[in-house]
Design an enzyme around this catalytic site. Structure first.
Site, PDB file in Angstrom:
ATOM      1  N   ALA A   1       0.851  -1.149  -0.068  1.00 46.32           N
ATOM      2  CA  ALA A   1      -0.017   0.104  -0.082  1.00 46.32           C
ATOM      3  C   ALA A   1       0.801   1.387   0.019  1.00 46.32           C
ATOM      4  CB  ALA A   1      -0.768  -0.063   1.192  1.00 46.32           C
ATOM      5  N   GLU A   2       2.068   1.063   0.800  1.00 54.54           N
ATOM      6  CA  GLU A   2       2.809   2.271   0.920  1.00 54.54           C
ATOM      7  C   GLU A   2       3.489   2.732  -0.661  1.00 54.54           C
ATOM      8  OE1 GLU A   2       2.939   4.564   3.191  1.00 54.54           O
ATOM      9  OE2 GLU A   2       1.840   3.838   4.597  1.00 54.54           O
ATOM     10  N   SER A   3       4.192   1.636  -1.072  1.00 57.16           N
ATOM     11  CA  SER A   3       5.220   1.974  -2.138  1.00 57.16           C
ATOM     12  C   SER A   3       5.108   1.259  -3.256  1.00 57.16           C
ATOM     13  CB  SER A   3       6.642   1.886  -1.354  1.00 57.16           C
ATOM     14  OG  SER A   3       6.907   0.626  -1.260  1.00 57.16           O
TER      15      SER A   3
END
Length: 288
Positions: A171-173
């Site tokens: 989700a983050e990167s």
């Protein structure tokens, strides 16, 4: 105590093997309640299980490292009585103190009797060492498979399900080691400078350090919010203060979407609360 030492060696090897299947469940697969129940069966020889105090010690240790007061008391009782281990009042008091901190009433009574006995570090029951191996050029050319290998090596030292970590990284990167947001969140786990500094990350662009910093933050959040995955994810996105202020997921569209997206990949409402002190991470370089 040789059997206990052999058990920790086996666990260390399972980490290096990337969670290879073994006869006994790994720490990630076994809950506190399951470990304690197995310990009781081995300690007393119940439900068709042959009595084995060393096996009982191992399972109690697993649960006690995750702040289970009953298991901590049981370890203290074993040391106090020399049951399967050498009698050691210092070690007994150490575990009674940990149990009392979790509200165990019997442990409090034992401490009252031995208040002048100093704690002793238990070398037979402590968070294990995790070793992360980086092959030459992997840090530069890391892909999802390589990142997953690192995560599976780091996760056991923090007592965190690697699938949760992978979902956060996704989700983050999107597994981009060079990811940089407009809010200056950096790397695989999108650490802002304050978070990187808070958890001792010296080089945020080193992917292994980045993962370790993000996992250390997840470890803190899982303990702070007592394994509530929704709150942990919301705090990772919006900060723990926002979750505390709203007593749940903040009414921010970005955060709500973030939590919903990750729960689609990791549909578990609760995660076992990890041990207070994580194990150490050793990174070694290896030529290809």
């Amino acid at each position: 105590m040789a059997s206990i030492h052999r058990w920790f060696i086996v666990l260390g090897l399972s980490v290096l093997a990337g969670f290879a299947e073994a006869d006994e469940p790994t720490e990630i697969k076994l809950t506190v309640a399951e470990a304690r129940a197995r310990a009781v069966r081995f300690e007393h020889g119940r439900e068709g299980v042959k009595q084995d105090h060393l096996q009982a010690f191992e399972y109690y240790c697993h649960a006690a490292l995750q702040d289970d007061g009953e298991s901590a008391y049981a370890l203290g009782f074993m040391y106090f009585n020399g049951r399967g281990v050498k009698r050691d009042l210092g070690l007994a008091v150490t575990w009674f103190r940990k149990a009392a901190a979790q509200g165990d009433p019997m442990a409090g009574k034992m401490l009252a009797r031995f208040a002048d006995v100093a704690d002793v570090a238990d070398e037979n029951c402590k968070p294990k060492l995790a070793e992360v191996t980086i092959v030459a050029d992997q840090a530069i050319n890391a892909n999802r498979q390589i990142v997953e290998t690192w995560v599976k090596q780091i996760a056991p030292a923090y007592g965190i399900d690697p699938e949760l970590i992978m979902a956060v990284i996704r989700a983050e990167s999107g597994f981009n080691t060079s990811a940089l947001s407009n809010k200056n969140a950096q790397g695989l786990m999108q650490l802002i400078p304050a978070t990187a500094e808070r958890f001792g990350v010296k080089n945020v662009w080193d992917p292994v350090q980045n993962i370790q910093g993000g996992v250390a933050y997840l470890h803190w959040l899982l303990r702070h919010f007592e394994g509530n995955v929704e709150w942990v994810l919301a705090a990772y996105n919006a900060g723990e203060r926002a979750v505390e202020r709203h007593r749940g997921i903040p009414p921010y569209q970005e955060t709500q979407n973030y939590v919903r997206r990750i729960l689609g990949w990791y549909p578990k409402a609760r995660h076992p609360v990890p041990m207070e002190q994580p194990g150490k991470i050793v990174v070694r370089q290896k030529s290809s």
